[in-house]
Design a protein around this motif. Sequence first.
Motif, PDB file in Angstrom:
ATOM      1  N   PHE A 187     -83.709 -12.740 -65.217  1.00 19.95           N
ATOM      2  CA  PHE A 187     -82.723 -11.979 -65.980  1.00 19.95           C
ATOM      3  C   PHE A 187     -81.432 -12.778 -66.178  1.00 19.95           C
ATOM      4  O   PHE A 187     -81.122 -13.713 -65.430  1.00 19.95           O
ATOM      5  N   SER A 188     -80.676 -12.381 -67.198  1.00 18.96           N
ATOM      6  CA  SER A 188     -79.412 -13.047 -67.507  1.00 18.96           C
ATOM      7  C   SER A 188     -78.327 -12.531 -66.570  1.00 18.96           C
ATOM      8  O   SER A 188     -77.951 -11.363 -66.619  1.00 18.96           O
ATOM      9  N   LEU A 189     -77.822 -13.417 -65.730  1.00 17.62           N
ATOM     10  CA  LEU A 189     -76.795 -13.012 -64.762  1.00 17.62           C
ATOM     11  C   LEU A 189     -75.494 -12.627 -65.460  1.00 17.62           C
ATOM     12  O   LEU A 189     -74.820 -11.675 -65.060  1.00 17.62           O
ATOM     13  N   ILE A 190     -75.142 -13.334 -66.524  1.00 14.33           N
ATOM     14  CA  ILE A 190     -73.892 -13.012 -67.212  1.00 14.33           C
ATOM     15  C   ILE A 190     -73.994 -11.656 -67.910  1.00 14.33           C
ATOM     16  O   ILE A 190     -73.031 -10.884 -67.921  1.00 14.33           O
ATOM     17  N   GLY A 191     -75.164 -11.337 -68.460  1.00 16.08           N
ATOM     18  CA  GLY A 191     -75.332 -10.034 -69.090  1.00 16.08           C
ATOM     19  C   GLY A 191     -75.234  -8.905 -68.072  1.00 16.08           C
ATOM     20  O   GLY A 191     -74.594  -7.876 -68.314  1.00 16.08           O
ATOM     21  N   PHE A 192     -75.870  -9.099 -66.917  1.00 16.96           N
ATOM     22  CA  PHE A 192     -75.851  -8.092 -65.856  1.00 16.96           C
ATOM     23  C   PHE A 192     -74.434  -7.881 -65.324  1.00 16.96           C
ATOM     24  O   PHE A 192     -73.946  -6.750 -65.235  1.00 16.96           O
ATOM     25  N   SER A 193     -73.756  -8.971 -64.968  1.00 18.87           N
ATOM     26  CA  SER A 193     -72.410  -8.831 -64.403  1.00 18.87           C
ATOM     27  C   SER A 193     -71.431  -8.263 -65.426  1.00 18.87           C
ATOM     28  O   SER A 193     -70.544  -7.476 -65.078  1.00 18.87           O
ATOM     29  N   SER A 194     -71.602  -8.632 -66.701  1.00 17.63           N
ATOM     30  CA  SER A 194     -70.716  -8.111 -67.747  1.00 17.63           C
ATOM     31  C   SER A 194     -70.910  -6.616 -67.952  1.00 17.63           C
ATOM     32  O   SER A 194     -69.992  -5.924 -68.426  1.00 17.63           O
ATOM     33  N   ALA A 195     -72.079  -6.100 -67.578  1.00 13.72           N
ATOM     34  CA  ALA A 195     -72.348  -4.673 -67.729  1.00 13.72           C
ATOM     35  C   ALA A 195     -71.912  -3.866 -66.514  1.00 13.72           C
ATOM     36  O   ALA A 195     -71.319  -2.791 -66.645  1.00 13.72           O
ATOM     37  N   ILE A 196     -72.174  -4.374 -65.322  1.00 14.99           N
ATOM     38  CA  ILE A 196     -71.920  -3.573 -64.120  1.00 14.99           C
ATOM     39  C   ILE A 196     -70.471  -3.674 -63.635  1.00 14.99           C
ATOM     40  O   ILE A 196     -69.919  -2.709 -63.089  1.00 14.99           O
ATOM     41  N   GLU A 197     -69.827  -4.823 -63.856  1.00 14.30           N
ATOM     42  CA  GLU A 197     -68.470  -4.998 -63.356  1.00 14.30           C
ATOM     43  C   GLU A 197     -67.458  -4.034 -63.992  1.00 14.30           C
ATOM     44  O   GLU A 197     -66.557  -3.540 -63.298  1.00 14.30           O
ATOM     45  N   PRO A 198     -67.525  -3.736 -65.291  1.00 10.45           N
ATOM     46  CA  PRO A 198     -66.581  -2.760 -65.850  1.00 10.45           C
ATOM     47  C   PRO A 198     -66.689  -1.381 -65.199  1.00 10.45           C
ATOM     48  O   PRO A 198     -65.680  -0.662 -65.096  1.00 10.45           O
ATOM     49  N   LEU A 199     -67.887  -1.003 -64.750  1.00 15.57           N
ATOM     50  CA  LEU A 199     -68.052   0.288 -64.099  1.00 15.57           C
ATOM     51  C   LEU A 199     -67.367   0.299 -62.732  1.00 15.57           C
ATOM     52  O   LEU A 199     -66.708   1.273 -62.350  1.00 15.57           O
ATOM     53  N   ARG A 200     -67.529  -0.797 -62.000  1.00 19.95           N
ATOM     54  CA  ARG A 200     -66.825  -0.921 -60.712  1.00 19.95           C
ATOM     55  C   ARG A 200     -65.321  -0.893 -60.923  1.00 19.95           C
ATOM     56  O   ARG A 200     -64.584  -0.217 -60.196  1.00 19.95           O
ATOM     57  N   MET A 201     -64.856  -1.618 -61.936  1.00 19.46           N
ATOM     58  CA  MET A 201     -63.429  -1.696 -62.198  1.00 19.46           C
ATOM     59  C   MET A 201     -62.874  -0.351 -62.665  1.00 19.46           C
ATOM     60  O   MET A 201     -61.718  -0.009 -62.382  1.00 19.46           O
ATOM     61  N   ALA A 202     -63.702   0.430 -63.368  1.00 20.20           N
ATOM     62  CA  ALA A 202     -63.268   1.763 -63.800  1.00 20.20           C
ATOM     63  C   ALA A 202     -62.923   2.619 -62.587  1.00 20.20           C
ATOM     64  O   ALA A 202     -61.929   3.367 -62.586  1.00 20.20           O
ATOM     65  N   ASN A 203     -63.755   2.535 -61.544  1.00 16.88           N
ATOM     66  CA  ASN A 203     -63.485   3.286 -60.320  1.00 16.88           C
ATOM     67  C   ASN A 203     -62.201   2.788 -59.640  1.00 16.88           C
ATOM     68  O   ASN A 203     -61.380   3.573 -59.171  1.00 16.88           O
ATOM     69  N   TRP A 204     -62.041   1.461 -59.599  1.00 16.53           N
ATOM     70  CA  TRP A 204     -60.893   0.880 -58.904  1.00 16.53           C
ATOM     71  C   TRP A 204     -59.581   1.188 -59.625  1.00 16.53           C
ATOM     72  O   TRP A 204     -58.592   1.587 -59.007  1.00 16.53           O
ATOM     73  N   THR A 261     -78.188  -0.493 -76.879  1.00 11.62           N
ATOM     74  CA  THR A 261     -78.659  -1.877 -76.830  1.00 11.62           C
ATOM     75  C   THR A 261     -77.504  -2.814 -77.156  1.00 11.62           C
ATOM     76  O   THR A 261     -76.612  -2.478 -77.935  1.00 11.62           O
ATOM     77  N   CYS A 262     -77.540  -4.003 -76.540  1.00  9.41           N
ATOM     78  CA  CYS A 262     -76.515  -4.999 -76.842  1.00  9.41           C
ATOM     79  C   CYS A 262     -77.145  -6.372 -76.860  1.00  9.41           C
ATOM     80  O   CYS A 262     -78.269  -6.568 -76.385  1.00  9.41           O
ATOM     81  N   SER A 263     -76.408  -7.333 -77.396  1.00  3.68           N
ATOM     82  CA  SER A 263     -76.946  -8.673 -77.586  1.00  3.68           C
ATOM     83  C   SER A 263     -76.922  -9.504 -76.315  1.00  3.68           C
ATOM     84  O   SER A 263     -77.425 -10.622 -76.299  1.00  3.68           O
ATOM     85  N   GLY A 264     -76.373  -8.964 -75.251  1.00  3.33           N
ATOM     86  CA  GLY A 264     -76.336  -9.690 -73.989  1.00  3.33           C
ATOM     87  C   GLY A 264     -75.059 -10.483 -73.828  1.00  3.33           C
ATOM     88  O   GLY A 264     -74.121 -10.375 -74.629  1.00  3.33           O
ATOM     89  N   GLY A 265     -75.011 -11.314 -72.774  1.00  2.62           N
ATOM     90  CA  GLY A 265     -73.806 -12.087 -72.522  1.00  2.62           C
ATOM     91  C   GLY A 265     -72.596 -11.183 -72.353  1.00  2.62           C
ATOM     92  O   GLY A 265     -72.677 -10.088 -71.796  1.00  2.62           O
ATOM     93  N   THR A 266     -71.473 -11.607 -72.869  1.00  5.08           N
ATOM     94  CA  THR A 266     -70.252 -10.822 -72.726  1.00  5.08           C
ATOM     95  C   THR A 266     -70.230  -9.583 -73.609  1.00  5.08           C
ATOM     96  O   THR A 266     -69.371  -8.715 -73.436  1.00  5.08           O
ATOM     97  N   ALA A 267     -71.176  -9.469 -74.545  1.00  2.00           N
ATOM     98  CA  ALA A 267     -71.252  -8.263 -75.373  1.00  2.00           C
ATOM     99  C   ALA A 267     -71.563  -7.032 -74.525  1.00  2.00           C
ATOM    100  O   ALA A 267     -71.232  -5.911 -74.904  1.00  2.00           O
TER     101      ALA A 267
END
Length: 331
Positions: A26-43, A169-175
């Motif tokens: 799997f694409s690590l940048i796509g995964f982190s770009s998706a999950i990190e905003p959710l963590r930051m929303a809580n913080w 759906t998204c194109s991946g990466g930072t999208a």
Amino acid sequence: MVVTDLAAISKTNQPLHFGFLLLPNFSLIGFSSAIEPLRMANWVSGNNLYETVTISAEGAAVASSCGASVQVDTALDQIPPLDALFVVGASPVARTGNESVIAWLRQQDKNQQIALGGIGTGSYLLACAGLLEGYRATIHWWDIASLREEFPQTIVSNHLFEIDSNRFTCSGGTAAMDMMLFLIGKHHGLELASAISEQFVCERIRPGEDPQRAPLKVRIGTSHSKLVEAVTLMEANIEEPLSTDDLAFHVGVSRRHLERLFKKHLQSVPSKYYLQLRLERARQLLQQTDKAIAQVGLSCGFATASHFSTTYRSHFGVTPRQERQQLLNEK
């Protein structure tokens, strides 16, 4: 975009539960770009707005495309109730080896309470499961042509992300970050989404309609309008190539002037540049589809299989058949 109830939900006291299904490679940048905003929303908010769960087919750690492995929370058959599930696709796309996941996804479609999403090539698995028929969807630009060809009932765009009913759906990466920030903005307001964007030092939150690739004038390194117009015509006429005279006529310049433009800005001549575009498209189709080699050649403007094979070998150093065999050997 048609925004689903999940995307438009107002601020609630109950957290939304998002799952991320990680495919091998799997694409690590796509995964982190998706999950990190959710963590930051809580913080940033100081509230438990989102809860996330990471998933793999068997519950074991999954290796990303860069080799880093991620420990997951659970297996497919043990996931808790979710509001949305995102498939984080392999890089490059995995066309085999995910049959059990595809079957599982088909079962999830019966659950109308869960939204299904694809990050990067994760959209391909949703399409394989028949879950994107009649929906607007997107995928990484490298795979757009093959997705359109293989799944004609899916409305495939070249946008950064698409939200259509309960399909994300998204194109991946930072999208993936842009898509999540859009959803967060719908759930809890633009002010929170903007604050998260600032935490990640993002210049702006890009709308879904933004194109994935840089404008053609940026990619070819010049803004000369006639040259951009000519290359645009080439890219739009791969199957039935235009002659240099036809290109010059449609652009509104003489053949000699067009050749001078290509020589000055692209260090090539129109016919050679056009041929390279067609061969690159052929290589993409060979790698991403199961189309017969002769059909790939026809799709890229080569009248005969022998001409296609000879030209391809001259450019890439291997024949189309060898190209495809090398790909199969790598798998």
